[in-house]
Design a protein around this motif. Structure first.
Motif, PDB file in Angstrom:
ATOM      1  N   THR A  48       0.143  -4.671  -2.438  1.00  0.00           N
ATOM      2  CA  THR A  48       0.194  -3.466  -1.616  1.00  0.00           C
ATOM      3  C   THR A  48       0.561  -3.754  -0.167  1.00  0.00           C
ATOM      4  OG1 THR A  48      -2.208  -3.593  -1.281  1.00  0.00           O
ATOM      5  CG2 THR A  48      -1.425  -2.174  -3.062  1.00  0.00           C
ATOM      6  N   ARG A  49       0.152  -4.904   0.350  1.00  0.00           N
ATOM      7  CA  ARG A  49       0.509  -5.242   1.736  1.00  0.00           C
ATOM      8  C   ARG A  49       2.012  -5.414   1.873  1.00  0.00           C
ATOM      9  NH1 ARG A  49      -2.866  -9.936   4.081  1.00  0.00           N
ATOM     10  NH2 ARG A  49      -1.225 -10.987   2.968  1.00  0.00           N
ATOM     11  N   TRP A  52       3.734  -2.079   1.668  1.00  0.00           N
ATOM     12  CA  TRP A  52       3.617  -1.302   2.917  1.00  0.00           C
ATOM     13  C   TRP A  52       4.676  -1.745   3.931  1.00  0.00           C
ATOM     14  CZ3 TRP A  52      -1.245  -1.443   6.576  1.00  0.00           C
ATOM     15  CH2 TRP A  52      -1.192  -0.359   7.464  1.00  0.00           C
ATOM     16  N   TYR A  56       7.946   0.385   5.279  1.00  0.00           N
ATOM     17  CA  TYR A  56       8.264   0.532   6.699  1.00  0.00           C
ATOM     18  C   TYR A  56       9.712   0.134   6.973  1.00  0.00           C
ATOM     19  CZ  TYR A  56       8.887  -1.003  11.469  1.00  0.00           C
ATOM     20  OH  TYR A  56       9.419  -1.210  12.712  1.00  0.00           O
ATOM     21  N   TYR A  71       6.119   3.297  -0.266  1.00  0.00           N
ATOM     22  CA  TYR A  71       4.842   3.850   0.214  1.00  0.00           C
ATOM     23  C   TYR A  71       3.943   4.179  -0.975  1.00  0.00           C
ATOM     24  CZ  TYR A  71       6.328   4.169   5.089  1.00  0.00           C
ATOM     25  OH  TYR A  71       6.743   3.864   6.366  1.00  0.00           O
ATOM     26  N   CYS A  76       0.098   4.508   0.148  1.00  0.00           N
ATOM     27  CA  CYS A  76       0.078   5.120   1.480  1.00  0.00           C
ATOM     28  C   CYS A  76       0.976   6.349   1.510  1.00  0.00           C
ATOM     29  CB  CYS A  76       0.620   4.158   2.540  1.00  0.00           C
ATOM     30  SG  CYS A  76      -0.241   2.605   2.686  1.00  0.00           S
ATOM     31  N   PRO A  79       4.318   8.068   6.652  1.00  0.00           N
ATOM     32  CA  PRO A  79       3.717   8.414   7.941  1.00  0.00           C
ATOM     33  C   PRO A  79       4.563   9.398   8.744  1.00  0.00           C
ATOM     34  CG  PRO A  79       4.691   6.234   8.048  1.00  0.00           C
ATOM     35  CD  PRO A  79       4.836   6.706   6.627  1.00  0.00           C
ATOM     36  N   GLU A  86       3.996   2.733  13.826  1.00  0.00           N
ATOM     37  CA  GLU A  86       3.703   2.228  12.487  1.00  0.00           C
ATOM     38  C   GLU A  86       3.768   0.702  12.461  1.00  0.00           C
ATOM     39  OE1 GLU A  86       4.857   2.695   7.786  1.00  0.00           O
ATOM     40  OE2 GLU A  86       6.331   3.337   9.277  1.00  0.00           O
ATOM     41  N   SER A  93      -3.302  -4.320  11.353  1.00  0.00           N
ATOM     42  CA  SER A  93      -4.064  -4.329  10.109  1.00  0.00           C
ATOM     43  C   SER A  93      -3.964  -5.687   9.409  1.00  0.00           C
ATOM     44  CB  SER A  93      -3.559  -3.215   9.190  1.00  0.00           C
ATOM     45  OG  SER A  93      -4.227  -3.249   7.960  1.00  0.00           O
TER      46      SER A  93
END
Length: 102
Positions: A48-49, A52, A56, A71, A76, A79, A86, A93
């Motif tokens: 998942t990291r 993400w 982006y 996403y 997520c 955004p 972001e 994070s």
């Protein structure tokens, strides 16, 4: 341990710090406006990291459909913040995940 200030300072170097994982290396290259080098870091990464960061990068590229897919893989929502905000959110994070608990 690397914090946000150290990470930002490292952007003056020609290459990322050696101890960064591929997701943070991708964000490091993105911080230098090197989209292709950033994408190369997460293109084949799992989890998942990585998803993400991948999302982006495709949002930054303007490929909203592909970004939406990543996403969803990351769990997520797409955004509504600026790309810079972001980038900072993801970077903070991931850096916090690396920090030992206090």
């Amino acid at each position: 341990m690397i914090d946000m200030t150290t990470f930002l300072s490292s952007l003056d170097r020609p290459s990322p710090p050696a101890d960064l994982g591929r997701e943070l290396r991708a964000l490091w290259w993105a911080g230098k406006s090197e989209w292709s080098k950033a994408h190369d870091q997460v293109e084949t990464a799992c989890g998942t990291r990585a998803a993400w960061v991948h999302a982006y990068l495709h949002r930054w590229e303007g490929d909203i459909g592909n970004a939406g897919y990543w996403y969803r893989q990351a769990g997520c929502p797409v955004p509504d913040q600026s790309l810079d905000d972001e980038w900072q959110e993801i970077t903070r994070s991931l850096l916090q995940e690396r920090s030992p608990p206090s």
